[in-house]
Scaffold this motif. Structure first.
Motif, PDB file in Angstrom:
ATOM      1  N   TYR A 732      -4.084   8.264  -2.838  1.00 36.63           N
ATOM      2  CA  TYR A 732      -5.203   7.832  -3.271  1.00 36.63           C
ATOM      3  C   TYR A 732      -5.117   6.975  -4.750  1.00 36.63           C
ATOM      4  O   TYR A 732      -6.120   6.802  -5.331  1.00 36.63           O
ATOM      5  N   GLU A 733      -4.039   6.876  -5.179  1.00 38.87           N
ATOM      6  CA  GLU A 733      -3.884   6.300  -6.657  1.00 38.87           C
ATOM      7  C   GLU A 733      -4.313   4.823  -6.453  1.00 38.87           C
ATOM      8  O   GLU A 733      -4.045   4.403  -5.220  1.00 38.87           O
ATOM      9  N   PRO A 734      -4.933   4.148  -7.519  1.00 35.21           N
ATOM     10  CA  PRO A 734      -5.300   2.867  -7.226  1.00 35.21           C
ATOM     11  C   PRO A 734      -4.295   1.886  -7.341  1.00 35.21           C
ATOM     12  O   PRO A 734      -3.480   1.977  -7.960  1.00 35.21           O
ATOM     13  N   LEU A 735      -4.399   0.724  -6.679  1.00 34.90           N
ATOM     14  CA  LEU A 735      -3.697  -0.588  -6.582  1.00 34.90           C
ATOM     15  C   LEU A 735      -4.235  -1.520  -7.205  1.00 34.90           C
ATOM     16  O   LEU A 735      -5.353  -1.964  -6.975  1.00 34.90           O
ATOM     17  N   TRP A 736      -3.554  -2.048  -8.347  1.00 37.84           N
ATOM     18  CA  TRP A 736      -4.168  -3.071  -9.251  1.00 37.84           C
ATOM     19  C   TRP A 736      -3.332  -4.294  -8.895  1.00 37.84           C
ATOM     20  O   TRP A 736      -2.251  -4.404  -8.963  1.00 37.84           O
ATOM     21  N   ILE A 737      -4.362  -5.380  -9.050  1.00 40.13           N
ATOM     22  CA  ILE A 737      -3.778  -6.967  -8.842  1.00 40.13           C
ATOM     23  C   ILE A 737      -4.524  -7.626  -9.775  1.00 40.13           C
ATOM     24  O   ILE A 737      -5.830  -7.633  -9.816  1.00 40.13           O
ATOM     25  N   ASN A 738      -3.795  -8.252 -10.763  1.00 41.40           N
ATOM     26  CA  ASN A 738      -4.598  -9.347 -11.745  1.00 41.40           C
ATOM     27  C   ASN A 738      -5.753  -8.620 -12.320  1.00 41.40           C
ATOM     28  O   ASN A 738      -6.786  -9.147 -12.520  1.00 41.40           O
ATOM     29  N   GLY A 739      -5.082  -7.290 -12.810  1.00 40.27           N
ATOM     30  CA  GLY A 739      -6.299  -6.673 -13.460  1.00 40.27           C
ATOM     31  C   GLY A 739      -7.473  -6.069 -12.814  1.00 40.27           C
ATOM     32  O   GLY A 739      -8.277  -5.400 -13.693  1.00 40.27           O
ATOM     33  N   GLU A 740      -7.446  -6.071 -11.731  1.00 39.42           N
ATOM     34  CA  GLU A 740      -8.521  -5.318 -10.704  1.00 39.42           C
ATOM     35  C   GLU A 740      -8.047  -4.368 -10.015  1.00 39.42           C
ATOM     36  O   GLU A 740      -7.104  -4.598  -9.407  1.00 39.42           O
ATOM     37  N   VAL A 741      -8.965  -3.337  -9.714  1.00 42.02           N
ATOM     38  CA  VAL A 741      -8.515  -2.436  -8.629  1.00 42.02           C
ATOM     39  C   VAL A 741      -8.943  -3.081  -7.238  1.00 42.02           C
ATOM     40  O   VAL A 741     -10.049  -2.992  -6.847  1.00 42.02           O
ATOM     41  N   VAL A 742      -8.088  -3.267  -6.242  1.00 50.39           N
ATOM     42  CA  VAL A 742      -8.092  -3.848  -4.993  1.00 50.39           C
ATOM     43  C   VAL A 742      -7.727  -2.977  -3.674  1.00 50.39           C
ATOM     44  O   VAL A 742      -8.279  -3.350  -2.900  1.00 50.39           O
ATOM     45  N   GLY A 743      -6.986  -1.752  -4.185  1.00 46.69           N
ATOM     46  CA  GLY A 743      -6.694  -1.046  -2.938  1.00 46.69           C
ATOM     47  C   GLY A 743      -6.278   0.155  -3.507  1.00 46.69           C
ATOM     48  O   GLY A 743      -6.454   0.614  -4.660  1.00 46.69           O
ATOM     49  N   ILE A 776       0.647  -0.090  -9.668  1.00 45.51           N
ATOM     50  CA  ILE A 776       0.019   1.296  -9.244  1.00 45.51           C
ATOM     51  C   ILE A 776      -0.127   2.035 -10.173  1.00 45.51           C
ATOM     52  O   ILE A 776       0.853   2.492 -11.086  1.00 45.51           O
ATOM     53  N   GLU A 777      -1.267   2.873 -10.419  1.00 44.53           N
ATOM     54  CA  GLU A 777      -1.416   3.852 -11.548  1.00 44.53           C
ATOM     55  C   GLU A 777      -1.214   5.115 -10.914  1.00 44.53           C
ATOM     56  O   GLU A 777      -1.789   5.753 -10.271  1.00 44.53           O
ATOM     57  N   VAL A 778      -0.124   5.741 -11.590  1.00 45.55           N
ATOM     58  CA  VAL A 778       0.363   6.815 -11.654  1.00 45.55           C
ATOM     59  C   VAL A 778       0.070   7.808 -12.839  1.00 45.55           C
ATOM     60  O   VAL A 778       0.712   7.512 -13.935  1.00 45.55           O
ATOM     61  N   LEU A 779      -0.553   8.788 -12.753  1.00 45.64           N
ATOM     62  CA  LEU A 779      -1.111   9.759 -13.883  1.00 45.64           C
ATOM     63  C   LEU A 779      -1.512   8.892 -14.931  1.00 45.64           C
ATOM     64  O   LEU A 779      -0.917   9.370 -16.200  1.00 45.64           O
ATOM     65  N   GLY A 780      -2.282   7.964 -14.920  1.00 45.63           N
ATOM     66  CA  GLY A 780      -2.868   7.235 -15.861  1.00 45.63           C
ATOM     67  C   GLY A 780      -2.013   6.068 -16.365  1.00 45.63           C
ATOM     68  O   GLY A 780      -2.688   5.582 -17.351  1.00 45.63           O
ATOM     69  N   VAL A 781      -0.980   5.768 -15.876  1.00 47.73           N
ATOM     70  CA  VAL A 781       0.181   4.782 -16.364  1.00 47.73           C
ATOM     71  C   VAL A 781      -0.006   3.595 -15.530  1.00 47.73           C
ATOM     72  O   VAL A 781       0.598   3.874 -14.156  1.00 47.73           O
ATOM     73  N   ARG A 782      -0.199   2.498 -15.618  1.00 45.42           N
ATOM     74  CA  ARG A 782      -0.080   1.357 -14.597  1.00 45.42           C
ATOM     75  C   ARG A 782       1.483   1.101 -14.554  1.00 45.42           C
ATOM     76  O   ARG A 782       1.900   0.639 -15.523  1.00 45.42           O
ATOM     77  N   ARG A 783       2.006   1.294 -13.291  1.00 48.54           N
ATOM     78  CA  ARG A 783       3.476   0.965 -12.958  1.00 48.54           C
ATOM     79  C   ARG A 783       3.639  -0.310 -12.299  1.00 48.54           C
ATOM     80  O   ARG A 783       2.719  -0.573 -11.338  1.00 48.54           O
TER      81      ARG A 783
END
Ligand SMILES: Cc1cc2nc3c(=O)[nH]c(=O)nc-3n(C[C@H](O)[C@H](O)[C@H](O)COP(=O)(O)OP(=O)(O)OC[C@H]3O[C@@H](n4cnc5c(N)ncnc54)[C@H](O)[C@@H]3O)c2cc1C
Length: 802
Positions: A732-743, A776-783
């Motif tokens: 359930y970690e968010p997936l970001w693309i171009n600065g937006e959560v898309v998945g 992918i945001e893992v523990l508050g850090v976008r990786r």
């Protein structure tokens, strides 16, 4: 009082009234509720009335979000007030681990659409100045937190139900529930007998007794719980706005404003169970005697965190019982083994969850399924193994750790070991570090030498990392062995076995000697199982699936059974091992005189291995060359001796669940309830490749699956490699693309073979492209994350199939 009805709901607490309301909302108005005393007379009337959306389980969080939004609707329909206070609230973190948890929760909320915020200690001090921020690392703020009037809210549900045609009878205790041959029920009450098509157990504090009337055991226990209401406190009533809720997990307390003072409740570390031998029928709308000694440590901690409490007078002490399941989640749904009998019990947070529970049960009853995955609250998550002796210590553990950090890898110790296979002592002697799965002890990994026999709970990579890597290497480079007791296994036999399988499974049913993989679909085309089907003979099949889904799958099989088919759950009657790795064939050939060189991938055979005649399937979830070898549990140690001796020249090592879950990532294999769950469809997850579109059978879910194929999925599961450091994706970690959560991610982990951190994630179909780059945001850090289009291990399947 009417004497025939479609549904009798037993129990007029907040949960029973919510179920009643939701049944009417979904169109069933010939329904009635029976309450032995007055509405709210169980645990409902003395609740503190707090509500919040945050829950580690996303489906539970969704039910909580629904419940909170519902109260306005109830007020509008009925004109009654629920006494709503949306004061907002936050959960404090006083350690980095707890803060990691809050960061992970915040990340999940991004794709769930929840507007929570991480707050600094200074921000906390500003909005809740009575909080001593010494030692506070930060907090998670949820603007939806609040509280309400428990009695007003329950009566609002009841009135809304009545307005839609429901009947409510108070002072009408149910004495017996007797099934008729046609699946309907005679509900015997103090005021006469009612003939009902369906019965719902919403008996709250008496749910155990109500369940026993139908001959089943419901795994819950009432616990004693305290909260205090203080006298007026100037620092509280002189504020312009209502004081927010504050949960201080380290201090075991939750706090909110009550009038001009505060209300503070405690989840103490040494709790006490109530009514261990049964809830007394003469207990109604009562409290328990105060027992402040029980919570004295928690009170002291709360004085430190909220110093105004130390000098405030106590106006009221509330000490009452309410029920918990062993894992703290509700127990909802059709009771396995009974027809038309439903559970709405074990709801420990009726004002956060009651609305969602009512909606889910009403959907299930009126349409046959729910709109979302029910696994976290389905009563069928417990099987026949659950028993009183287990429930009590597990409920005590759950209560006392309610505010502990919920680590994803934690194995809690209470009530263990319960179920053990014949291999327990052997594996224990080899250093097994045990996990607990559907009552069964299962090796997570094997410690060697001086390594501790305990996995450190963590959101980051734990001390199991090295051992897991060792086991993965053993499989990929030589051969590993792993017990397969913890697979759900079913025997399907009889003249109609093939027809039944063709109807219940969406995939192809194999010819004798062969194996197929197939999804099982709900009528709405969602995934309710991923099965391996083996054909031992034209009328003799074996199914394997998740061990933890036994009661869930068996219930579905029962509900959809045909004449002249026998489906038997043989999960605990069949045991064995899988051997996997490039040397697996050599090991197997050593122990049998029969030539296995022509045994193809997805073949199944009966073989004689030394003394034993066993069933061997050429398939392995590790994605490697592998065999699953099934025997009787009494033969398991003999089989072990043979395989282990044959494996030694090839460096055979035992491997556990941690290694298995890492190895499957190399081949992008999904897993039950992570990638494959009723929240998703075959088209979204890639399981549609196993659907037999051409078979001339109207299999369950066919029309919906065909429609989904025609429409095309709006999102699809993709595999990503992540630039992680010391923490991998859990789910359930968010997936970001171009600065937006898309998945969002469904699961992930570290691939020891590839040396990469990997994750499955849903991506909107239009964005999917080769080598897609994302974060992918893992523990508050976008990786940084990069899509891997084809598996990096055994891309052409040559090794697995060769
Ligand atoms: C001190 C305390 C504080 C709490 N604070 C909160 C809080 O802040 N927020 C929150 O969400 N939750 C809180 N709770 C929990 C909350 O009270 C429960 O989640 C909720 O009351 C459960 O409701 P229920 O309908 O399942 O059970 P109950 O309220 O126990 O209702 C069951 C009903 O069934 C009836 N019944 C049983 N057997 C029969 C029969 N044979 N025939 C007819 N009727 C029968 C009973 O009389 C009873 O009215 C608190 C609980 C306690 C004890």
């Amino acid at each position: 009082m009417k004497t025939t009805t479609r549904v009798v709901v037993i129990g007029g607490g907040v949960v029973g009234c919510s179920v009643l309301y939701h049944l009417t909302k979904l169109g069933w108005s010939d329904v009635m509720l029976l309450e032995r005393s007055e509405l709210t007379a169980g645990s409902t009337w003395h609740a503190a009335g707090g509500f919040h959306t945050i829950n580690g389980d996303t489906n539970m969080a969704a039910l909580q979000g629904y419940t909170i939004k519902l109260y306005k609707e109830l007020e509008e329909i009925t004109g009654l007030s629920c006494g709503l206070h949306h004061s907002g609230g936050f959960t404090l973190a006083t350690t980095q681990d707890r803060f990691d948890h809050l960061l992970a929760e915040r990340a999940k909320h991004r794709h769930m659409g929840l507007d929570t915020h991480i707050m600094t200690p200074d921000e906390i001090k500003k909005i809740a100045p009575i909080t001593n921020i010494d030692g506070v690392v930060g907090a998670l703020y949820d603007p939806l937190d609040g509280h309400l009037d428990p009695s007003g809210t329950t009566h609002a549900y009841a009135r809304a139900a009545r307005m839609a045609g429901a009947e409510i009878v108070t002072h009408c205790r149910v004495l017996e529930t007797n099934p008729r041959a046609d699946g309907t029920w005679d509900v015997v009450t103090e005021q006469g007998t009612i003939h009902a098509e369906h019965v719902v157990n919403a008996g709250g504090l008496w749910a155990r007794e109500v369940a026993a009337m139908a001959g089943h055991y419901v795994p819950l226990h009432p616990m004693e719980h305290h909260y205090l209401v203080t006298d007026d406190i100037p620092e509280v009533y002189e504020r312009d706005t209502e004081h927010p809720h504050v949960v201080d997990p380290a201090g075991e307390s939750y706090l909110r404003q009550e009038g001009r003072g505060l209300c503070i409740g405690y989840y103490e570390k040494k709790p006490r169970a109530w009514a261990v031998d049964g809830s007394p029928w003469d207990f109604a709308a009562e409290l328990l005697p105060d027992d402040l000694d029980k919570i004295s440590d928690s009170i002291e901690m709360s004085w430190h965190r909220f110093p105004v409490l130390a000098t405030a007078g106590v106006k009221r002490v509330i000490h009452g019982p309410f029920t918990f399941a062993p894992d703290g989640n509700p127990l909802v749904g059709p009771v396995p083994g009974l027809r038309n009998y439903w559970s709405a019990c074990g709801v420990m947070a009726g004002f956060s969850q009651g609305g969602g529970v009512g909606l889910m049960l009403a959907q299930w009853m009126t349409t046959g399924e729910c709109e979302r995955d029910t696994s976290s609250f389905d009563i069928a998550r417990y099987g026949p193994w659950i028993q009183k002796g287990y429930t009590l210590p597990k409920v005590m553990e759950n209560y006392s750790t309610r505010f502990s950090v919920p680590y994803p890898n934690e194995e809690k110790p209470a009530a263990r070991p319960l179920l053990r296979t014949p291999m327990y002592d052997v594996f224990d002697g080899m250093g097994a570090v045990w996990g607990h799965y559907y009552g069964l002890e299962v090796p997570n990994y094997f410690a060697e030498g001086d390594e501790p026999r305990y996995e450190t709970p963590s959101f980051r990579r734990s001390n199991a990392h090295e051992a897991t890597g060792r086991e993965c290497r053993a499989v990929r480079e030589g051969v590993g062995i792993n017990e397969i007791h913890n697979f759900g296994k079913y025997s399907v036999t009889g003249p109609n076995a093939r027809d039944w399988l063709d109807r219940i499974m969406a995939g192809r049913i194999p010819a004798p000697g062969r194996i197929t993989l197939t999804p099982m679909l709900s009528p709405s085309g969602r995934i309710i199982g991923d099965f391996t089907v083996s054909c031992l003979g034209e009328q003799d099949f074996r199914l394997t699936a998740s061990y933890g889904a036994q009661a869930y799958h068996s219930r579905w099989f029962d509900q959809n059974i045909m004449r002249e088919v026998q489906v038997i759950n043989i999960s605990d009657r069949t045991s064995g091992f899988q051997i996997a790795g490039p040397k697996a064939r050599e090991v197997l050939q050593t122990v049998t005189r029969e030539d296995i060189s022509d045994m193809r991938f997805l073949d199944v055979r009966t073989l004689t291995l030394g003394l034993l005649t066993v069933i061997v399937q050429r398939v392995s979830y590790t994605g490697d060359l592998g065999y699953e070898i099934y025997c009787d549990p009494l033969e398991q140690r003999t089989l072990w001796d043979q395989l282990w001796a044959a494996g030694q020249p090839h460096g055979m090592k035992p491997f556990g669940m941690r290694a298995m879950m890492s190895l499957r990532l190399d081949r992008h294999f999904g897993s039950w309830l992570r990638e494959y769950s009723p929240d998703y469809t075959p088209a979204e997850t890639g399981l549609d490749r196993f659907i037999a579109w051409k078979k001339p059978v109207d299999f369950i879910g066919r029309a919906a699956a065909e429609k989904a194929r025609e429409d095309g999925p709006v999102r699809q599961l993709c595999m990503f490699e992540i630039a992680a450091e010391d923490a991998d994706v859990k789910g359930y970690e968010p997936l970001w693309i171009n600065g937006e959560v898309v998945g969002f991610c469904t699961s992930g982990g570290y691939s020891h073979h590839l040396g990469k951190s990997m994750a499955h994630a849903f991506v909107p179909t239009p964005l999917i492209a080769p080598g897609l780059e994302a974060e992918i945001e893992v523990l508050g850090v976008r990786r940084k994350a990069k899509r891997i289009d084809t598996p990096l291990f055994d891309a052409d399947g040559g090794r697995m199939r060769g």
